[in-house]
Scaffold this active site. Structure first.
Site, PDB file in Angstrom:
ATOM      1  N   CYS A 252      -3.718  10.933   1.998  1.00  0.00           N
ATOM      2  CA  CYS A 252      -2.805   9.795   1.783  1.00  0.00           C
ATOM      3  C   CYS A 252      -1.438  10.137   1.196  1.00  0.00           C
ATOM      4  O   CYS A 252      -0.416   9.856   1.813  1.00  0.00           O
ATOM      5  CB  CYS A 252      -3.496   8.772   0.888  1.00  0.00           C
ATOM      6  SG  CYS A 252      -4.975   8.100   1.660  1.00  0.00           S
TER       7      CYS A 252
ATOM      8  N   LYS B 211       0.836  -1.214   0.000  1.00  0.00           N
ATOM      9  CA  LYS B 211       0.000   0.000   0.000  1.00  0.00           C
ATOM     10  C   LYS B 211       0.868   1.260   0.000  1.00  0.00           C
ATOM     11  O   LYS B 211       0.628   2.212  -0.748  1.00  0.00           O
ATOM     12  CB  LYS B 211      -0.917  -0.017   1.230  1.00  0.00           C
ATOM     13  CG  LYS B 211      -1.594   1.286   1.556  1.00  0.00           C
ATOM     14  CD  LYS B 211      -2.663   1.656   0.554  1.00  0.00           C
ATOM     15  CE  LYS B 211      -3.035   3.119   0.660  1.00  0.00           C
ATOM     16  NZ  LYS B 211      -4.026   3.544  -0.301  1.00  0.00           N
TER      17      LYS B 211
END
Ligand SMILES: NC(=O)c1ccc[n+]([C@@H]2O[C@H](COP(=O)([O-])OP(=O)(O)OC[C@H]3O[C@@H](n4cnc5c(N)ncnc54)[C@H](O)[C@@H]3O)[C@@H](O)[C@H]2O)c1
Length: 428
Positions: A268, A214
């Protein structure tokens, strides 16, 4: 547990009902599970239970109303309501602190809540983006709190979320999914759970691998955007339009340069590269430098603005500047780590007045016209679709001076009568 999942009898608690947790809770409820959403913000709980989402996302209100009316989803702030569930899915925020180290206190507190509520045999999933090795550490933390042995008395998985705001409901179904278990059995049980609505590929692996995957994905994007931004700087030195150059370079079959702009924002991208390297022993220069380049982009936009003001002989301290867009990306209301806010911060002490207008963000000017009336300069900081087709001739008439700075490449041709500059537009 496997049987209860297959028969949709497993009781699910989703911890944290934000951009990720609420859509995830809706998807599991829609797949037939009884879902309890646990959220510390009482205003959010009330809103969700009344069938209204507190986040902007296409289709969310209809989907939410359906699962609230069917009784499949209920939100709560009472930890007693999530006792002895079969599955806990943790979706709390994992931001950075001021010093750019991860703030894992939300996660730790969510894990503690789960540890106090869970029964043996439960599956605990962390969907939040977390530094490498965190899932294993959280499993040990649960063992400390409960005496239950990870992998034997409870299952634990890191299931990173890879959706993009604006397309969440589509991507939740069709994106591939990485399930990183603390044991193979944990990942296998989680796969049964996610298969209830995921149509994309499902890959099982170890939790440390899924954590790294990720973070590598977002670091890959951040570093590539930094390269594109470096090219944008170069374009100003050589007097060329970087977007033309990138389009031509991308005609090469093995080149895919990213899109430069006023900066990189959101929850993010600006934080994930820091999470990736944080637990590592050594320093990782390229990743850190890319972050610095991207963080510096609002300052390039500031330079362009001041350069343009100089050409009309208006000292910055006399200028009224309207910033269009506060969200970090187009057609979103999300202002977290927004480069638009960083830009406002960078100029606010140097100009007479800064006004902001964002049709998606509350607390900005009520209308575009109101924001532009009497302004000297307008700076486009977000690529909202509506900003692509503005009638600059009419809007220009409202302004005292006509300076236009495009931080997002939304204006193809500089409008007549404006002093125009754009990030990466060394030439128009
Ligand atoms: N937003 C995205 O597009 C996106 C995409 C991929 C991954 N992620 C990751 O998903 C995670 C969640 O992100 P988000 O955007 O949904 O965050 P968010 O801030 O929108 O939502 C988190 C929610 O959790 C609640 N919360 C915090 N601590 C809690 C606790 N102890 N108990 C119960 N509720 C608690 C907060 O009040 C908030 O409503 C982050 O790790 C993020 O990096 C986000």
């Amino acid at each position: 547990m496997r049987d209860r999942i297959e028969k949709r009898m497993a009781e699910i608690a989703v911890i944290g009902l934000g951009y990720i947790g609420l859509p995830t809770a809706i998807m599991f409820a829609n797949a037939g599970f009884n879902v309890t959403g646990y959220e510390i913000r009482k205003d959010v709980v009330e809103r969700i239970n009344s069938g209204k989402a507190h986040i902007v996302e296409p289709d969310i209100d209809d989907l939410l109303r359906k699962v609230i009316e069917s009784g499949k989803l209920r939100a709560t702030s009472n930890p007693a309501d999530i006792r002895e569930k079969d599955v806990y899915i943790i979706c709390v925020q994992t931001p950075l602190r001021e010093d750019r180290t991860p703030n894992l206190t939300y996660l730790e507190s969510a894990v503690e809540t789960v540890a106090k509520a869970m029964k043996p045999g439960a599956l605990i999933v962390i969907e939040s983006t977390i530094p490498p090795l965190t899932t294993v550490r959280m499993a040990e933390f649960i063992e400390e709190l409960t005496g239950l042995k990870p992998g034997r008395d409870f299952y634990m998985v890191h299931a990173p979320e890879r959706v993009m705001p604006g397309r969440i409901f589509r991507e939740l179904v069709y994106n591939s999914r990485i399930l990183g278990g603390i044991t193979p059995e944990s990942a296998e049980i989680a796969e049964r759970l996610y298969r209830s609505f995921v149509k994309g590929q499902v890959f099982r692996t170890k939790s440390t691998v899924s954590e790294v995957v990720k973070l590598m994905e977002n670091t890959f994007r951040d570093v590539n955007i930094a390269l594109a931004n470096e090219f944008a700087y170069l374009a100003h030195q050589y007097g060329i339009n970087v977007f033309e150059a990138i389009e031509l370079a991308n005609s090469h079959p093995r080149v895919k340069i990213h899109v430069p702009g006023i900066g990189v924002g959101g929850h993010c991208l600006p934080k994930d590269p820091h999470l990736l390297v944080w637990p590592a022993r050594d320093d990782f220069g390229l990743i850190r430098l890319a972050r610095e380049i991207n963080d510096g982009m609002p300052l390039l936009a500031k330079d362009l603005l001041f350069e343009a003001l100089r050409t009309i002989n208006l000292p910055p301290e006399k200028a009224v500047v309207a910033v269009l867009g506060l969200a970090y990306k187009g057609d979103s209301d999300d202002t977290r780590n927004s480069p638009a806010s960083a830009f406002v911060e960078a100029i606010v002490d140097d100009v007479a007045e800064v006004r902001t207008y964002d049709p998606f963000v509350e607390g900005t000017h009520g209308s575009l016209e109101e924001a532009l009336r009497g302004a000297d300069a307008v700076v486009i900081a977000t690529d909202h679709t509506v900003f692509r087709s503005l009638d600059w001739e009419t809007l220009g008439k409202l302004m005292r001076n006509r300076v236009l700075i495009d931080g997002r490449h939304v204006v193809e041709m500089p409008p007549e009568g404006f002093v125009f500059k754009g990030v990466g537009r060394g030439e128009y």
